[in-house]
Design a protein around this motif. Sequence first.
Motif, PDB file in Angstrom:
ATOM      1  N   THR A 164      35.886  88.407  16.142  1.00  0.00           N
ATOM      2  CA  THR A 164      36.720  87.823  15.465  1.00  0.00           C
ATOM      3  C   THR A 164      36.563  86.645  16.151  1.00  0.00           C
ATOM      4  N   LEU A 165      36.013  85.668  15.517  1.00  0.00           N
ATOM      5  CA  LEU A 165      36.181  83.869  15.285  1.00  0.00           C
ATOM      6  C   LEU A 165      37.322  83.635  14.902  1.00  0.00           C
ATOM      7  N   TYR A 166      38.293  82.899  15.150  1.00  0.00           N
ATOM      8  CA  TYR A 166      39.371  82.491  14.733  1.00  0.00           C
ATOM      9  C   TYR A 166      39.622  81.286  14.662  1.00  0.00           C
ATOM     10  N   ALA A 167      39.109  80.184  13.258  1.00  0.00           N
ATOM     11  CA  ALA A 167      39.354  79.018  12.965  1.00  0.00           C
ATOM     12  C   ALA A 167      39.944  78.242  11.989  1.00  0.00           C
ATOM     13  N   GLY A 168      41.684  79.086  12.018  1.00  0.00           N
ATOM     14  CA  GLY A 168      42.038  78.466  11.426  1.00  0.00           C
ATOM     15  C   GLY A 168      43.426  77.938  12.442  1.00  0.00           C
ATOM     16  N   ALA A 169      44.795  78.316  11.388  1.00  0.00           N
ATOM     17  CA  ALA A 169      46.089  77.017  12.035  1.00  0.00           C
ATOM     18  C   ALA A 169      46.443  77.624  13.258  1.00  0.00           C
ATOM     19  N   PRO A 170      46.005  76.393  14.126  1.00  0.00           N
ATOM     20  CA  PRO A 170      46.015  76.425  15.327  1.00  0.00           C
ATOM     21  C   PRO A 170      47.373  77.077  15.873  1.00  0.00           C
ATOM     22  N   GLN A 171      48.589  76.791  15.537  1.00  0.00           N
ATOM     23  CA  GLN A 171      49.819  78.162  16.139  1.00  0.00           C
ATOM     24  C   GLN A 171      49.676  79.113  15.676  1.00  0.00           C
ATOM     25  N   TYR A 172      49.286  79.853  15.336  1.00  0.00           N
ATOM     26  CA  TYR A 172      49.034  81.094  14.943  1.00  0.00           C
ATOM     27  C   TYR A 172      48.106  82.078  15.413  1.00  0.00           C
ATOM     28  N   VAL A 173      47.165  80.947  16.891  1.00  0.00           N
ATOM     29  CA  VAL A 173      46.106  81.745  16.969  1.00  0.00           C
ATOM     30  C   VAL A 173      46.763  82.936  18.108  1.00  0.00           C
ATOM     31  N   GLU A 174      47.992  82.629  18.436  1.00  0.00           N
ATOM     32  CA  GLU A 174      48.787  83.493  20.079  1.00  0.00           C
ATOM     33  C   GLU A 174      48.737  84.969  19.093  1.00  0.00           C
ATOM     34  N   ALA A 175      49.436  85.001  17.858  1.00  0.00           N
ATOM     35  CA  ALA A 175      50.003  85.600  16.901  1.00  0.00           C
ATOM     36  C   ALA A 175      48.960  86.549  16.333  1.00  0.00           C
ATOM     37  N   VAL A 176      48.339  85.928  16.026  1.00  0.00           N
ATOM     38  CA  VAL A 176      46.364  86.692  15.658  1.00  0.00           C
ATOM     39  C   VAL A 176      46.038  87.553  16.742  1.00  0.00           C
ATOM     40  N   ARG A 177      45.815  87.494  17.312  1.00  0.00           N
ATOM     41  CA  ARG A 177      45.316  88.067  19.209  1.00  0.00           C
ATOM     42  C   ARG A 177      46.299  89.056  19.236  1.00  0.00           C
ATOM     43  N   ARG A 178      48.013  88.995  18.899  1.00  0.00           N
ATOM     44  CA  ARG A 178      48.301  90.391  19.018  1.00  0.00           C
ATOM     45  C   ARG A 178      48.333  90.977  17.943  1.00  0.00           C
ATOM     46  N   MET A 179      48.313  90.829  16.768  1.00  0.00           N
ATOM     47  CA  MET A 179      48.287  91.482  15.917  1.00  0.00           C
ATOM     48  C   MET A 179      46.648  92.043  15.850  1.00  0.00           C
ATOM     49  N   LEU A 180      45.621  92.290  16.618  1.00  0.00           N
ATOM     50  CA  LEU A 180      44.355  92.500  16.549  1.00  0.00           C
ATOM     51  C   LEU A 180      44.299  92.878  18.064  1.00  0.00           C
ATOM     52  N   ASN A 181      45.260  92.740  18.578  1.00  0.00           N
ATOM     53  CA  ASN A 181      44.811  93.978  19.938  1.00  0.00           C
ATOM     54  C   ASN A 181      44.653  95.002  19.911  1.00  0.00           C
ATOM     55  N   GLY A 182      43.489  95.189  20.866  1.00  0.00           N
ATOM     56  CA  GLY A 182      42.741  96.818  20.783  1.00  0.00           C
ATOM     57  C   GLY A 182      42.185  96.839  19.623  1.00  0.00           C
ATOM     58  N   VAL A 183      41.778  96.072  18.533  1.00  0.00           N
ATOM     59  CA  VAL A 183      41.102  96.776  17.505  1.00  0.00           C
ATOM     60  C   VAL A 183      40.413  95.551  17.488  1.00  0.00           C
ATOM     61  N   SER A 184      40.316  94.111  17.761  1.00  0.00           N
ATOM     62  CA  SER A 184      39.133  93.133  18.320  1.00  0.00           C
ATOM     63  C   SER A 184      39.556  91.802  19.173  1.00  0.00           C
ATOM     64  N   THR A 185      38.318  91.640  19.607  1.00  0.00           N
ATOM     65  CA  THR A 185      38.622  90.667  20.776  1.00  0.00           C
ATOM     66  C   THR A 185      38.528  89.227  20.066  1.00  0.00           C
TER      67      THR A 185
END
Length: 621
Positions: free
Chosen positions: A239-260
């Motif tokens: 996953t390439l994350y180019a969305g709201a910067p304040q949510y990048v860590e939340a996105v990483r937690r939600m995709l933990n074990g699913v996607s880098t």
Amino acid sequence: MYTQSYPEVGRGPAQHALANSLLVADCGTVFTKVSLFGLVEGQYRLMARGEAPTTIVPPHEDITRGVMQALNTIEFVTGRKLVKDGLVLTPEQSNGDGVDAFIATISAGGPLRLVVLGAVDAKLESLASQAISGLYAEMHVIPAPSFQAATSRTPLSVGAAGTEEKAPTETSSWTQERVTKEWERQLARMRELQPQGALIVGMTDSPAGPSPLQEACQLLTNADRQRKELGSKAVEVPTLYAGAPQYVEAVRRMLNGVSTVTRLDALTASEQLGQVSLAVGGLHERNVIQSLPGYARLQEWSGGATPVATATSLSSLVRFLAQHYAMNVTAVDVGGLTTTVMLAGEQGEFVPTVNAGIGVGPGLSALLQRVGWQRVGRWLPFVVTEEELRQYALNQMAHPASLPTSSRELAFSQAFAREAMMITMEEAQKASSDELNSDLILATGGILAHTPKYSQVAMMLLDALQPRGITSLVLDRTMLISQLGAVAGIAPIAAVQVNENDAVSHRLGTCVIPYGDLKPGQLAVRVGVVYNNGRQINVDVMAGSIEVIPLKVNEQALLTLFPAPGVDVGLGPGERARAAEEIDGGLVGLIIDARGRPLALPANDVERHARLTQWMQALNV
């Protein structure tokens, strides 16, 4: 105008500044072409060339097998031993065997399937499309259900009295049942696409707030779970994350074990396009190119250097030519699965368009589905049925390496090639803020290089690309230009000299294309030609016609153009043009195309067939 960013070609070993010889392999979807470059009287020249079917599918499933077959042809032609113990022999030996460097470019393997998720509005969809326009990637947009629901309720506009005008049918249509069905549809779409990468975009200032970002992660998670439940092979979708910067860590937690998750700057404007392009290009390299069977061996032959995507190599050369010769250059490459158009301007403008999945081999089905059989059939000077064209497409997809066996099949193949070039050129022009009138059109690709008559190539280019003013047509019959950008990263002098001596040696001719107020049956332009031997001729060209004035290879002439009022030859309506320098001849000659821009074909079948036949006879097609 957007200028695409690309990784530098030739990554890996240091440049071979004193290389006496180089082998360059271009592994395409259908064919693999290998070229041997060497020094001849102090100049780098194409010494030999071999071609073989690309071998990435059963029974071979090893991309190097096709390279080896092409190398065997070169060894037979030159008497030079290039392979030893299954490896390319490097460096060049004292007895002339071997080469100093091996370089590979790749377009095989198909495009990267990229899904764009989150709060994807029209602006973000356009930006994402621009970012991948010069890459082997196909984009599929799946906006979050909450974003679709929120934006469908958003007022369309504000009236003159300040009252909000709402969409009458969408205001209350997003019930919970519809949201549930949309989730099911999106899961089915993910299962159908089997994406190889995801791009999450969107800020939190949309009506749906941060929910679309969460739903994008949930879709990736649900798709991953569904694959595992169905017993499918676990394939991580990076996953390439180019969305709201304040949510990048939340996105990483939600995709933990699913996607880098790779964080990028938020995609909000054209300034972020280069970063997204580089990241998607990296995904294509890792998930497509490096997964090709035999890739590791190919990289070993390259001395550890990373083989370059063919489109990246071509872009480097096209931009170099535009800068070096201070002209606007259009390059077109028609392949089996991909059609590429690149526009480069002398002021640094650059618009790359890689139409992934659209080609004249395995890409025929997508092409036919996109344009319809009537658009293909309009280029044929005879009656054809939908069934006949579809049957040709099926046969060509099943046997992409086969050549036309009749004049009718040849006409079919060239009609499909026109449409592939035309829709790709249209996409390139939409992405450009300025209109670049081409000074040079450089054409390559198997269907163009193998066309029996040069005049047929000229006609296809004029029909599909529809240039204006004065331009030169050059055919790369050796199919080298796609490789020379990669060569430049290893041996820059070799790239320049081979380009000038061999790649662009098939000059079709200079074209004059008047446009504007062309009245059918009336004079469009009077052409005065003064040959370098002193002979002079004047030719009147009528609107709606195409004429060829004799001007052979190695022959020059001074040109004067007298357009009719309202007709433009590049200097303004009715303005006379006189060449300051002699123009060069070509394999076809001096072409005057006064058929109008945009080119309009008669709707009546009989009239259209007659007009096509007339134009073909004028060019001796």
